[in-house]
Write a protein that holds these residues in place. Sequence first.
Motif, PDB file in Angstrom:
ATOM      1  N   PHE A   1      -6.382  -5.041   4.335  1.00  0.00           N
ATOM      2  CA  PHE A   1      -5.417  -5.108   5.432  1.00  0.00           C
ATOM      3  C   PHE A   1      -4.346  -4.064   5.186  1.00  0.00           C
ATOM      4  CE2 PHE A   1      -1.466  -6.462   7.375  1.00  0.00           C
ATOM      5  CZ  PHE A   1      -1.879  -6.646   8.681  1.00  0.00           C
ATOM      6  N   LEU A   2      -4.072  -3.248   6.205  1.00  0.00           N
ATOM      7  CA  LEU A   2      -3.041  -2.218   6.115  1.00  0.00           C
ATOM      8  C   LEU A   2      -1.992  -2.422   7.205  1.00  0.00           C
ATOM      9  CD1 LEU A   2      -5.738  -0.337   5.169  1.00  0.00           C
ATOM     10  CD2 LEU A   2      -3.904   1.312   5.178  1.00  0.00           C
ATOM     11  N   ASP A   3      -0.772  -2.095   6.862  1.00  0.00           N
ATOM     12  CA  ASP A   3       0.300  -1.945   7.850  1.00  0.00           C
ATOM     13  C   ASP A   3       1.325  -1.005   7.248  1.00  0.00           C
ATOM     14  OD1 ASP A   3       1.979  -2.052   9.994  1.00  0.00           O
ATOM     15  OD2 ASP A   3       2.882  -3.952   9.432  1.00  0.00           O
ATOM     16  N   VAL A   4       1.148   0.296   7.506  1.00  0.00           N
ATOM     17  CA  VAL A   4       2.022   1.311   6.926  1.00  0.00           C
ATOM     18  C   VAL A   4       2.366   2.356   7.973  1.00  0.00           C
ATOM     19  CG1 VAL A   4       2.244   3.122   5.174  1.00  0.00           C
ATOM     20  CG2 VAL A   4       1.027   1.005   4.626  1.00  0.00           C
ATOM     21  N   GLN A   5       3.662   2.580   8.128  1.00  0.00           N
ATOM     22  CA  GLN A   5       4.147   3.675   8.951  1.00  0.00           C
ATOM     23  C   GLN A   5       4.944   4.656   8.090  1.00  0.00           C
ATOM     24  OE1 GLN A   5       6.498   2.541  12.354  1.00  0.00           O
ATOM     25  NE2 GLN A   5       6.341   4.566  13.247  1.00  0.00           N
ATOM     26  N   HIS A   6       5.766   4.146   7.195  1.00  0.00           N
ATOM     27  CA  HIS A   6       6.574   4.967   6.286  1.00  0.00           C
ATOM     28  C   HIS A   6       6.023   4.806   4.867  1.00  0.00           C
ATOM     29  CE1 HIS A   6       9.224   3.967   9.718  1.00  0.00           C
ATOM     30  NE2 HIS A   6       9.410   5.278   9.672  1.00  0.00           N
ATOM     31  N   ARG A   7       5.214   5.774   4.444  1.00  0.00           N
ATOM     32  CA  ARG A   7       4.489   5.668   3.173  1.00  0.00           C
ATOM     33  C   ARG A   7       5.377   5.452   1.958  1.00  0.00           C
ATOM     34  NH1 ARG A   7       0.868  10.063   5.198  1.00  0.00           N
ATOM     35  NH2 ARG A   7       2.322  11.455   4.165  1.00  0.00           N
ATOM     36  N   GLU A   8       6.600   5.938   1.994  1.00  0.00           N
ATOM     37  CA  GLU A   8       7.468   5.810   0.808  1.00  0.00           C
ATOM     38  C   GLU A   8       7.780   4.354   0.464  1.00  0.00           C
ATOM     39  OE1 GLU A   8      10.128   6.435   4.408  1.00  0.00           O
ATOM     40  OE2 GLU A   8       8.297   7.350   3.655  1.00  0.00           O
ATOM     41  N   ASN A   9       7.554   3.425   1.386  1.00  0.00           N
ATOM     42  CA  ASN A   9       7.816   2.000   1.159  1.00  0.00           C
ATOM     43  C   ASN A   9       6.531   1.184   1.020  1.00  0.00           C
ATOM     44  OD1 ASN A   9      10.601   2.341   1.262  1.00  0.00           O
ATOM     45  ND2 ASN A   9      10.631   2.157   3.465  1.00  0.00           N
ATOM     46  N   THR A  10       5.461   1.831   0.578  1.00  0.00           N
ATOM     47  CA  THR A  10       4.157   1.178   0.487  1.00  0.00           C
ATOM     48  C   THR A  10       3.956   0.475  -0.842  1.00  0.00           C
ATOM     49  OG1 THR A  10       3.179   2.831   1.948  1.00  0.00           O
ATOM     50  CG2 THR A  10       1.662   1.559   0.596  1.00  0.00           C
ATOM     51  N   VAL A  11       3.440  -0.756  -0.762  1.00  0.00           N
ATOM     52  CA  VAL A  11       2.984  -1.472  -1.948  1.00  0.00           C
ATOM     53  C   VAL A  11       1.538  -1.905  -1.716  1.00  0.00           C
ATOM     54  CG1 VAL A  11       5.248  -2.312  -2.704  1.00  0.00           C
ATOM     55  CG2 VAL A  11       3.876  -3.700  -1.172  1.00  0.00           C
ATOM     56  N   VAL A  12       0.805  -2.017  -2.816  1.00  0.00           N
ATOM     57  CA  VAL A  12      -0.571  -2.509  -2.787  1.00  0.00           C
ATOM     58  C   VAL A  12      -0.570  -3.846  -3.506  1.00  0.00           C
ATOM     59  CG1 VAL A  12      -2.952  -2.092  -3.492  1.00  0.00           C
ATOM     60  CG2 VAL A  12      -1.494  -0.171  -2.799  1.00  0.00           C
ATOM     61  N   ILE A  13      -1.088  -4.865  -2.834  1.00  0.00           N
ATOM     62  CA  ILE A  13      -1.171  -6.201  -3.420  1.00  0.00           C
ATOM     63  C   ILE A  13      -2.646  -6.542  -3.577  1.00  0.00           C
ATOM     64  CG2 ILE A  13      -0.616  -8.643  -3.102  1.00  0.00           C
ATOM     65  CD1 ILE A  13       1.836  -7.644  -1.460  1.00  0.00           C
ATOM     66  N   ASP A  14      -3.070  -6.718  -4.815  1.00  0.00           N
ATOM     67  CA  ASP A  14      -4.470  -7.025  -5.112  1.00  0.00           C
ATOM     68  C   ASP A  14      -4.703  -8.527  -5.020  1.00  0.00           C
ATOM     69  OD1 ASP A  14      -5.403  -4.340  -5.748  1.00  0.00           O
ATOM     70  OD2 ASP A  14      -4.055  -4.489  -7.468  1.00  0.00           O
ATOM     71  N   LEU A  15      -5.832  -8.895  -4.397  1.00  0.00           N
ATOM     72  CA  LEU A  15      -6.148 -10.303  -4.142  1.00  0.00           C
ATOM     73  C   LEU A  15      -7.504 -10.679  -4.738  1.00  0.00           C
ATOM     74  CD1 LEU A  15      -5.250 -10.288  -0.330  1.00  0.00           C
ATOM     75  CD2 LEU A  15      -3.754 -10.928  -2.231  1.00  0.00           C
ATOM     76  N   GLN A  16      -7.686 -11.974  -4.935  1.00  0.00           N
ATOM     77  CA  GLN A  16      -8.991 -12.512  -5.322  1.00  0.00           C
ATOM     78  C   GLN A  16      -9.283 -13.729  -4.458  1.00  0.00           C
ATOM     79  OE1 GLN A  16      -8.811 -13.777  -9.396  1.00  0.00           O
ATOM     80  NE2 GLN A  16      -7.475 -15.511  -8.960  1.00  0.00           N
TER      81      GLN A  16
END
Length: 119
Positions: free
Chosen positions: A78-93
Amino acid sequence: MVHIQEQGDTVVFTVEGWHKLWALRSELRIPRANILGARRDPEASKEWGIRALGTSVPGILKAGTFYFDSTGDNKPTFLDVQHRENTVVIDLQDEEYNRLIIEVADPAAVVALFSPVAI
C-alpha cells in the motif's frame, strides 16, 4: 498523507484528504503484533511496480495498491506518497499487504513508534 493512531492493540492508519480518493482506501487497521518495524526511506516510492488499484502520476503522486517484484512474496504494497521527503516504510507480517509506503507528518516519530523496545 497518512495519520497514525494507536487504539489498544491495533494501529489505525487513516488516509487523509483527497488521498482517500486517489488511494481508493480511507483506513487500514493493523494489529500491533503484525508490524515488524519502520524505517525512513524517501526513495521507496520511486520503485517501479504494477498498479492494481489507485493513482500514479510519475514524479508527483503514488497512492493505492501496487505489486513490486522485489518483495518476492506476491503480496501487494500500500502506497500513499506525494512528498517523498516524509516517506516511511512499515514492514508487515500476516497481513493483506507486505508493507506500507506512506507519507507522514513526522517520519522520525513514526520510526520511533515502531522501533523494538530494548530490554
